[in-house]
Scaffold this motif. Structure first.
Motif, short mmCIF file in Angstrom:
data_model
loop_
_atom_site.label_atom_id
_atom_site.label_comp_id
_atom_site.label_asym_id
_atom_site.label_seq_id
_atom_site.Cartn_x
_atom_site.Cartn_y
_atom_site.Cartn_z
N TRP A 76 -11.15 24.00 4.36
CA TRP A 76 -12.44 23.61 4.94
C TRP A 76 -12.85 22.22 4.46
O TRP A 76 -13.52 21.48 5.17
N GLY A 134 -15.70 30.18 -1.66
CA GLY A 134 -15.03 28.89 -1.80
C GLY A 134 -15.88 27.68 -1.46
O GLY A 134 -15.40 26.56 -1.52
N TYR A 135 -17.16 27.89 -1.13
CA TYR A 135 -18.00 26.73 -0.82
C TYR A 135 -18.31 25.95 -2.08
O TYR A 135 -18.42 26.52 -3.17
N GLU A 136 -18.42 24.64 -1.96
CA GLU A 136 -18.80 23.82 -3.11
C GLU A 136 -19.84 22.81 -2.69
O GLU A 136 -19.87 22.38 -1.53
N PHE A 178 -15.06 11.50 -3.40
CA PHE A 178 -16.40 11.39 -3.96
C PHE A 178 -17.19 12.69 -3.81
O PHE A 178 -18.11 12.95 -4.58
N SER A 179 -16.86 13.48 -2.77
CA SER A 179 -17.63 14.69 -2.54
C SER A 179 -17.18 15.83 -3.44
O SER A 179 -18.00 16.55 -3.99
N TYR A 180 -15.88 16.01 -3.55
CA TYR A 180 -15.36 17.12 -4.33
C TYR A 180 -14.35 16.59 -5.33
O TYR A 180 -13.15 16.84 -5.20
N ASN A 232 -21.54 19.25 -2.25
CA ASN A 232 -20.95 17.97 -1.93
C ASN A 232 -21.47 16.91 -2.89
O ASN A 232 -22.63 16.52 -2.84
N GLY A 233 -20.57 16.42 -3.78
CA GLY A 233 -20.99 15.46 -4.80
C GLY A 233 -21.45 14.14 -4.23
O GLY A 233 -22.23 13.41 -4.83
N MET A 234 -20.95 13.81 -3.03
CA MET A 234 -21.30 12.52 -2.46
C MET A 234 -22.75 12.49 -1.99
O MET A 234 -23.37 11.43 -1.93
N MET A 258 -24.90 8.01 0.36
CA MET A 258 -25.07 9.08 1.33
C MET A 258 -26.48 9.06 1.92
O MET A 258 -26.66 9.45 3.08
N ILE A 309 -26.34 6.80 4.73
CA ILE A 309 -25.65 7.39 5.88
C ILE A 309 -26.57 8.38 6.59
O ILE A 309 -26.63 8.42 7.82
N LEU A 352 -27.87 8.35 10.36
CA LEU A 352 -27.74 9.45 11.33
C LEU A 352 -29.07 9.75 11.99
O LEU A 352 -29.13 10.04 13.19
#
Lengths: 391, 217
Positions: free
Chosen positions: A149, B182-184, A186-188, B186-188, B194, B197, B201
Motif C-alpha cells: 500500500w 499495517g497502516y502507518e 520522507f513519509s515512511y 505519514n512522516g512527510m 507538505m 502541497i 491542492l
C-alpha cells in the motif's frame, strides 16, 4: 494480425465523436496504437521523419532495464536464502525473487496507469506512454520488503503531484520514479533506511543465521561499521543487499550500453555523472579526516544507486537538461552532489536520489545560461563582422 | 448626505466584506499572503485554531483602530503608526495566551510574535482601513482573519490526521484499529513542505470549482 485489424476497425466508429463509447476514446486509441503503428503522419512543413516515437523510446528503455530487473530478482532470492543459511539453485533463487517483485510491479503499474487513464479521460487527452518506464523504475528503486500500500500511495503521489499537476507526460519538473521514492523516503523512513528492509523476510521477524547482516554497504559506512563490508567485486556484481534493481553495476552497464547504442540515453550525462562522482571522491580523499573519506573514489560507483541513477534517472530527457553543454554541467553536478551527500551528511546514507531531484530543479536554469552564452557569443561575432564591413 | 438613508449595519455590501475573503478573495489561496505561518503552525489542529483566532482578532481590531484614526495619521509615517497598532494588539494577544493557554502558547512559540509581520494584516490596513469607515473596516478584518483561519484549519486537519493519526489530540486512527493491519502515519505530513502541497491542492480544488479565478491567457 489482419483479423485483429479488421475487428478493431469494426468497433472503431463507436469510439469516435458521437459514438456510443466516445467518452472512452482515449482508452481505445491508447490500446489501438499499442497494437498497431498509428497511421497519422505530419503533412505540412519539412520534418525529419523517423519511425521512432514516444512508445518506441519507452520500449527501448524497458529493454535496457531488463538486465537489472532479472538480476534484481535473482539477488532478492540470493539474499533471502543467505539470511536463512540455505543453499539454492540459481533458478530457485530467481523464481523466489521474481514472485516477490511481481506484486510490486503490478501495484506500481496498476495505480500509475489507472491514474493516467482517468486523467486522460477527464482532460480529453490521448493516453501517454510516459508511465510505462516509470512503472518499472518504481519497483526497481524500492526495498523488497516495503508494504504494497505504501508503493501504491507513493506512486499515486508521484503521478498526481509530480506529473499530472504540471500537465502530464513531458511537462514534469522532477523524475516521477524518484518522486515516488523520495515520498516514501520522507513519509515512511523506517521502510527506506536501516538494515532490515533490504532483505526479504527480515522485517517480519524471521530468524537469520549468525553473522548475517542485512545492512547495505552505504548503511554500514554511514554508521562507521566497516568490518562486514563486501568486497569491491561483490559490489560490482551486485550480490549485496540494496534496492531491487540498483545492486548490480554489471547489469546496469549492459542497460547503459543499450541506451547509448540506440541513442535513447545521453552518454554525455552518464559519463559526466561518473566524472563528477570521481572528482568529488578524489577531492574527499585528498582532505580525508575519517575512514569514509579515505574510501577509494571509484568505490562510490558500485555502491548504492549511483550507477542506476546515472544511467536510468539522470538521463530522463524530460527532467534533465536539453542543451549539449548543459548535459555535461548537469551530470557533473549530480555526481558531485551524490558523493558529497553520502560522505558528509550522516542523515542521508544515499545521496543519489536527492542529488538528481535537486539537479532536475536546476536543469532549466542551466539550459537558460547555456543558450544565453551562445547568443552572446554570436552577437559578439556579428559585431566584429559589421565593424569589419564599416572599415 | 442628510437625506440619504443610513446604511444598515449588515447591508449586502457589508456582508460581502465578511464573506468574500472566505471564498473568492481568500487571503491565502487567492492572494497567496501569509504563507509562512500557514506552513509553521499547521502540524496540529489546536495551535492552528488558536493562531487563526489570534490573527482574526488582531486584524479586526487593528483595522478598527486604524479606520478610526485614518484622518489624523500623517501620510508619511502611516506604516509606522500601523505597525505600532498591530504590535500593541499582538502583545496583548501574546500575553493573554501566556496567561490562559500556556501549552498552546509554548507550541506556537515565536509565531504569535511574528503575527506582526503577517502580510495579510499590513495589507488590509493599507488597502482597506486607511480608506474606509470603522464598521466596514472591522468586518473586513474579521472576514480576512476568518479566511486565513479556515485554510489554516483545513490544512492542519489533514496534516494532524495523516501525520500523527489524531484529531485535536484524540487518537482517531488508533481507535479505528488500522495500525494493526499495517497502516502507518505519514512522516512527510509533519514536514513543512507538505503544508505547501496541501495548500496547493486546496488552490487546485478551489480553482476547479470556481473558473472565474483562473487567469486569462
Amino acid at each position: 494480425m489482419n483479423s485483429l485489424r479488421k475487428k478493431i476497425d469494426r468497433i472503431k466508429p463507436h469510439f469516435e465523436e458521437g459514438g456510443r463509447f466516445s467518452k472512452l476514446r482515449s482508452v481505445f486509441e491508447g490500446l489501438e496504437t499499442f497494437l498497431f503503428v498509428p497511421d497519422k503522419v505530419t503533412v505540412r512543413g519539412s520534418h525529419i521523419r523517423d519511425s521512432i516515437d514516444l512508445k518506441r523510446t519507452m520500449t527501448v528503455v524497458i529493454i535496457a532495464l531488463i538486465p537489472a530487473f532479472l538480476f534484481g530478482a535473482y539477488n532478492v532470492g540470493l539474499q533471502h536464502y543467505r539470511s536463512i543459511g540455505i543453499e539454492g539453485s540459481v533458478v530457485q533463487l530467481f523464481w523466489f525473487g521474481f514472485l516477490k517483485i511481481l506484486p510490486l510491479v503490478i501495484v506500481s503499474y496498476g495505480v500509475g496507469l489507472g491514474i493516467e487513464f482517468i486523467a486522460a479521460q477527464i482532460r480529453g487527452h490521448e493516453i501517454n506512454e510516459g508511465f510505462l518506464v516509470s512503472g518499472l523504475l518504481i519497483p526497481l528503486v524500492m526495498p523488497i520488503d516495503v508494504p504494497l500500500w505504501m508503493v501504491a500511495v507513493s506512486t499515486a503521489f508521484a503521478v498526481i503531484i509530480g506529473k499530472e499537476v504540471f500537465g502530464g507526460t513531458g511537462m514534469n519538473i522532477f523524475n516521477p520514479a524518484l518522486m515516488a521514492r523520495a515520498f516514501l523516503f520522507f513519509s515512511y523512513p523506517g521502510w527506506m533506511t536501516g538494515d532490515k528492509v533490504w532483505v526479504e523476510g527480515l522485517t517480519k521477524g524471521q530468524n537469520v543465521i549468525d553473522g548475517f547482516s542485512g545492512a547495505t554497504p552505504l548503511g554500514m559506512l554511514a554508521i562507521g561499521e566497516t568490518g562486514n563490508m563486501p568486497s569491491f567485486m561483490e559490489m560490482f556484481l551486485g550480490t549485496i543487499p540494496g534496492s531491487i534493481g540498483e545492486t548490480s553495476t554489471v547489469a546496469i552497464l549492459i542497460g547503459a550500453l543499450i541506451l547509448i547504442v540506440t541513442g535513447i540515453g545521453s552518454w554525455k550525462i552518464i559519463v559526466s555523472v561518473f566524472g563528477g562522482g570521481l572528482a568529488m571522491g578524489l577531492l574527499l580523499n585528498a582532505v580525508a579526516v575519517n575512514s569514509y573519506m579515505e574510501l577509494p573514489a571509484y568505490y562510490h560507483f558500485v555502491m548504492g544507486g549511483f550507477a542506476f541513477g546515472a544511467v536510468f534517472m539522470a538521463t530522463d530527457p524530460v527532467s534533465g537538461t536539453q542543451t549539449e553543454t548543459g548535459k555535461w554541467i548537469y551530470g557533473f553536478l549530480i555526481g558531485v552532489l551524490s558523493v558529497l551527500l553520502r560522505v558528509l551528511n550522516p542523515a542521508y546514507p544515499e545521496g543519489v536520489m536527492l542529488a538528481i531531484l535537486m539537479m532536475n530543479m536546476f536543469a532549466p536554469l542551466i539550459d537558460h545560461f547555456v543558450i544565453q552564452a551562445n547568443i552572446n557569443r554570436r552577437l559578439k561575432r556579428l559585431k566584429v563582422a559589421t565593424n569589419n564591413i564599416k572599415k | 448626505m442628510s437625506n440619504t438613508e443610513k446604511e444598515p449595519l449588515f447591508s449586502p455590501k457589508n456582508i460581502k466584506l465578511l464573506t468574500a475573503p472566505l471564498g473568492r478573495n481568500n487571503p491565502i489561496t487567492v492572494q497567496v499572503l501569509g504563507i509562512c505561518s500557514a506552513l509553521a503552525v499547521t502540524v496540529k489542529l489546536k495551535p492552528a485554531l488558536v493562531m487563526a483566532l489570534s490573527v482574526t482578532i488582531v486584524t479586526a481590531v487593528s483595522n478598527l483602530v486604524i479606520a478610526l484614526m485614518r484622518r489624523s495619521i500623517p501620510e508619511r509615517i502611516r506604516i509606522i503608526v500601523q505597525l505600532v497598532v498591530i504590535a500593541t494588539m499582538v502583545i496583548l494577544v501574546d500575553q493573554f495566551l501566556k496567561a490562559f493557554a500556556f501549552d498552546v502558547s509554548k507550541q506556537l512559540s515565536v509565531f504569535v510574535g511574528l503575527i506582526i509581520t503577517n502580510c495579510i494584516i499590513m495589507g488590509r490596513l493599507e488597502a482597506f482601513a486607511m480608506a474606509n469607515k470603522p464598521w466596514p473596516s472591522f468586518l473586513d478584518g474579521l472576514g480576512n482573519g476568518a479566511g486565513y483561519g479556515i485554510i489554516l484549519v483545513i490544512v492542519a486537519f489533514f496534516r494532524e490526521l495523516f501525520g500523527s493519526g489524531t484529531f485535536m489530540g484524540y487518537p482517531v486512527m488508533q481507535k479505528l484499529g488500522i495500525y494493526s493491519v499495517g497502516y502507518e502515519n505519514n512522516g512527510m505530513m509533519i514536514l513543512p513542505p507538505m503544508a505547501l502541497i496541501v495548500v496547493g491542492l486546496i488552490i487546485w480544488f478551489q480553482r476547479s470549482r470556481d473558473h472565474a479565478l483562473i487567469e486569462k491567457k
